[in-house]
Design an enzyme around this catalytic site. Structure first.
Site, PDB file in Angstrom:
ATOM      1  N   GLU A   1       0.835  -1.219   0.000  1.00  0.00           N
ATOM      2  CA  GLU A   1       0.000   0.000   0.000  1.00  0.00           C
ATOM      3  C   GLU A   1       0.867   1.266   0.000  1.00  0.00           C
ATOM      4  O   GLU A   1       1.720   1.448   0.880  1.00  0.00           O
ATOM      5  CB  GLU A   1      -0.912  -0.023   1.237  1.00  0.00           C
ATOM      6  CG  GLU A   1      -1.883   1.130   1.298  1.00  0.00           C
ATOM      7  CD  GLU A   1      -2.876   1.010   2.471  1.00  0.00           C
ATOM      8  OE1 GLU A   1      -3.187  -0.115   2.902  1.00  0.00           O
ATOM      9  OE2 GLU A   1      -3.319   2.066   2.950  1.00  0.00           O
TER      10      GLU A   1
ATOM     11  N   LYS B   1      -6.742  -1.362  11.863  1.00  0.00           N
ATOM     12  CA  LYS B   1      -6.189  -1.798  10.569  1.00  0.00           C
ATOM     13  C   LYS B   1      -5.057  -0.858  10.165  1.00  0.00           C
ATOM     14  O   LYS B   1      -4.013  -1.286   9.672  1.00  0.00           O
ATOM     15  CB  LYS B   1      -7.298  -1.813   9.503  1.00  0.00           C
ATOM     16  CG  LYS B   1      -6.853  -2.366   8.155  1.00  0.00           C
ATOM     17  CD  LYS B   1      -6.238  -1.330   7.230  1.00  0.00           C
ATOM     18  CE  LYS B   1      -5.803  -1.948   5.918  1.00  0.00           C
ATOM     19  NZ  LYS B   1      -5.029  -1.002   5.082  1.00  0.00           N
TER      20      LYS B   1
ATOM     21  N   ASP C   1       5.741 -14.239  11.571  1.00  0.00           N
ATOM     22  CA  ASP C   1       4.398 -14.740  11.279  1.00  0.00           C
ATOM     23  C   ASP C   1       3.379 -13.616  11.508  1.00  0.00           C
ATOM     24  O   ASP C   1       2.941 -13.371  12.625  1.00  0.00           O
ATOM     25  CB  ASP C   1       4.133 -15.933  12.213  1.00  0.00           C
ATOM     26  CG  ASP C   1       2.792 -16.575  11.983  1.00  0.00           C
ATOM     27  OD1 ASP C   1       1.933 -15.967  11.326  1.00  0.00           O
ATOM     28  OD2 ASP C   1       2.598 -17.698  12.485  1.00  0.00           O
TER      29      ASP C   1
ATOM     30  N   HIS D   1      -2.974   9.795  -0.764  1.00  0.00           N
ATOM     31  CA  HIS D   1      -3.120   8.512  -1.462  1.00  0.00           C
ATOM     32  C   HIS D   1      -3.137   8.710  -2.961  1.00  0.00           C
ATOM     33  O   HIS D   1      -2.528   7.963  -3.705  1.00  0.00           O
ATOM     34  CB  HIS D   1      -4.441   7.856  -1.048  1.00  0.00           C
ATOM     35  CG  HIS D   1      -4.281   6.944   0.127  1.00  0.00           C
ATOM     36  ND1 HIS D   1      -5.210   6.012   0.485  1.00  0.00           N
ATOM     37  CD2 HIS D   1      -3.299   6.813   1.023  1.00  0.00           C
ATOM     38  CE1 HIS D   1      -4.814   5.361   1.542  1.00  0.00           C
ATOM     39  NE2 HIS D   1      -3.644   5.839   1.901  1.00  0.00           N
TER      40      HIS D   1
HETATM   41  C1  MEV Z   1      -5.893   2.667   5.356  1.00  0.00           C
HETATM   42  O1  MEV Z   1      -5.028   1.637   4.974  1.00  0.00           O
HETATM   43  C2  MEV Z   1      -5.828   2.905   6.845  1.00  0.00           C
HETATM   44  C3  MEV Z   1      -6.804   3.938   7.383  1.00  0.00           C
HETATM   45  O2  MEV Z   1      -8.142   3.623   6.991  1.00  0.00           O
HETATM   46  C4  MEV Z   1      -6.670   3.910   8.894  1.00  0.00           C
HETATM   47  C5  MEV Z   1      -7.691   4.738   9.621  1.00  0.00           C
HETATM   48  O3  MEV Z   1      -8.797   4.964   9.099  1.00  0.00           O
HETATM   49  O4  MEV Z   1      -7.375   5.122  10.768  1.00  0.00           O
HETATM   50  C6  MEV Z   1      -6.506   5.320   6.841  1.00  0.00           C
END
Ligand code: MEV
Length: 415
Positions: A77, A255, A271, A369
């Site tokens: 990413e 995430k 892992d 992004h």
């Molecule tokens: C994207 O890979 C991660 C985000 O969605 C994390 C977040 O929303 O805090 C930008």
């Protein structure tokens, strides 16, 4: 090894120049550099047909426990490495990241069924603790020699839909290993003795990925002015409070943290599924799923961030030992112990989270992004030069049309 991780202009260098810079700083040999170009799988699995390659980026600006660190991240990413580096720069002003940990204890579980009197059996197990620990430690004399090995036994009686089960936890100090091999060997070896003691039947004997005795914390102060002022600081705390209270947001929030954590875990051939499982169960340890980080505002108005999560990472054994890329990454990060690595990983997770919250509470995530997405789209045109790809990417962002067909159209006009 002492180096300065604040490498200004690093991102503008070509791959070879970046490597030369790192080579100089970390004193990498040509062989160590070449290891990063591995195109064949250095570890084998069944029915291997190829390798999946992902870029490794170096996150800059990190100071952890008073020492500068360059952090290697393997991730597909775009924006992740840049975002972590930016957040590390903001933490750097107030000394960077400070960490602490609970040690490297792992848990091996032994499930015992058909025990007539689980309370009594449980007491019997505890009274023969030394014998069980001794048997466990006979399975791994090397771990014991270096100061690790089985250290304790705990029992739990759990009610399940198929009846009451007695579960034994063997606590093992895994030192610099992830611990799965050592723990699994130990619990398998102890099973017959536990059957004899309890009169029950052992079913599962396996490591738990809920590594709540191997927890790492990292804390940093993020400078108010560098973040964009009081309003941004307050917006970040509100953004965190959302994740703290709402599992739908917490999943995305965590995430983002795992963007850094899994990327370093992968770059060191650890892992990452185990790390992900441990992180998410820890996020739900209080009975509801929540954020792995917390934020507060200190007296000076700066933002104080903390992260806490289990990190069962190893630097010896497994794929890490045999994977040439992992070895070079460990050297770049100047990692001497599994705990060194865990402290880096936790700090990068916190940095990644701060960067995401700041971008989301300020201009939104898409702007940054889109720039990288545009560069990736332009760069994927067959035969395109670096300069032209950069030019096309800039044009696409300027025109607000970041699309593959537009990249092709601009290429036709500009080449
Ligand atoms: C994207 O890979 C991660 C985000 O969605 C994390 C977040 O929303 O805090 C930008």
């Amino acid at each position: 090894m002492n180096y300065n991780s604040a490498l200004s202009g690093f991102h503008k260098l070509s791959i070879d120049d970046k490597l030369n810079k790192i080579k100089e700083m970390v004193e990498l040999t040509d062989e160590e550099i070449n290891r990063l170009r591995v195109t064949e799988a250095p570890v084998t699995i069944e029915n291997t047909i190829g390798v999946m390659t992902v870029p490794i980026g170096v996150a800059t600006n990190f100071t952890i426990n008073g020492k500068d660190k360059l952090i290697t991240m393997a991730v597909e990413e775009a924006s992740v490495v840049a975002a972590a580096s930016n957040a590390a720069k903001i933490a750097r002003k107030h000394g960077g990241f400070k960490t602490s940990n609970t040690g490297a204890n792992m848990i091996g579980q032994i499930q015992i069924l058909n025990v007539m009197n689980p309370e009594f059996a449980s007491q019997e197990i505890i009274s023969r603790k030394d014998e069980i620990i001794k048997l466990a430690n006979e399975q791994d004399p090397i771990l014991v020699k270096f100061g690790g090995g089985a250290i304790d036994i705990e029992t739990r009686i759990i009610s399940t839909v198929t009846g009451v089960q007695l579960v034994v936890h063997l606590i093992v100090n895994a030192l610099d290993a992830m611990g799965a091999n050592a723990v699994n060997t130990m619990v398998e070896a102890c099973a017959p003795l536990l059957e004899e003691i309890t009169g029950g039947d052992v079913n599962l004997r396996i490591l738990s990925n809920f590594a709540d005795r191997r927890v790492v914390r990292s804390r940093a102060i993020f400078d108010k002015e560098m973040l964009g002022g009081e309003e941004v600081v307050e917006a970040i705390v509100d953004a965190w409070a959302f994740a703290d209270a709402d599992p739908y947001r917490a999943a995305t929030h965590n995430k983002g943290i795992m963007n850094a954590i899994s990327a370093i875990t992968l770059a060191t051939a650890n892992d990452w599924r185990a790390i992900e499982a441990g992180a998410h169960v820890y996020a739900a340890k209080d009975g509801y799923y929540s954020s792995l980080t917390t934020y507060d505002i200190n007296e000076e108005g700066n933002l104080v961030g903390t992260i806490e999560l289990p990190l069962a990472l190893g630097i010896i054994g497994g794929a890490t030992r045999v994977h040439p890329v992992a070895q070079t990454c460990l050297k770049i990060m100047d990692v001497k112990s599994a705990m060194d690595l865990a402290e880096i990983v936790a700090s990068a997770g916190l940095a990644q989270n701060l960067a995401a919250l700041r971008a989301l509470s300020d201009e939104g995530i898409q702007k940054g992004h889109m720039k990288l997405h545009a560069r990736n789209l332009a760069g994927s045109i067959d035969g395109i030069s670096t300069e032209l790809a950069d030019k096309i990417a800039r044009q696409m962002v300027k025109d607000g049309k970041v699309r593959a067909d537009y990249a092709e159209e601009l290429y036709k006009n500009m080449k």
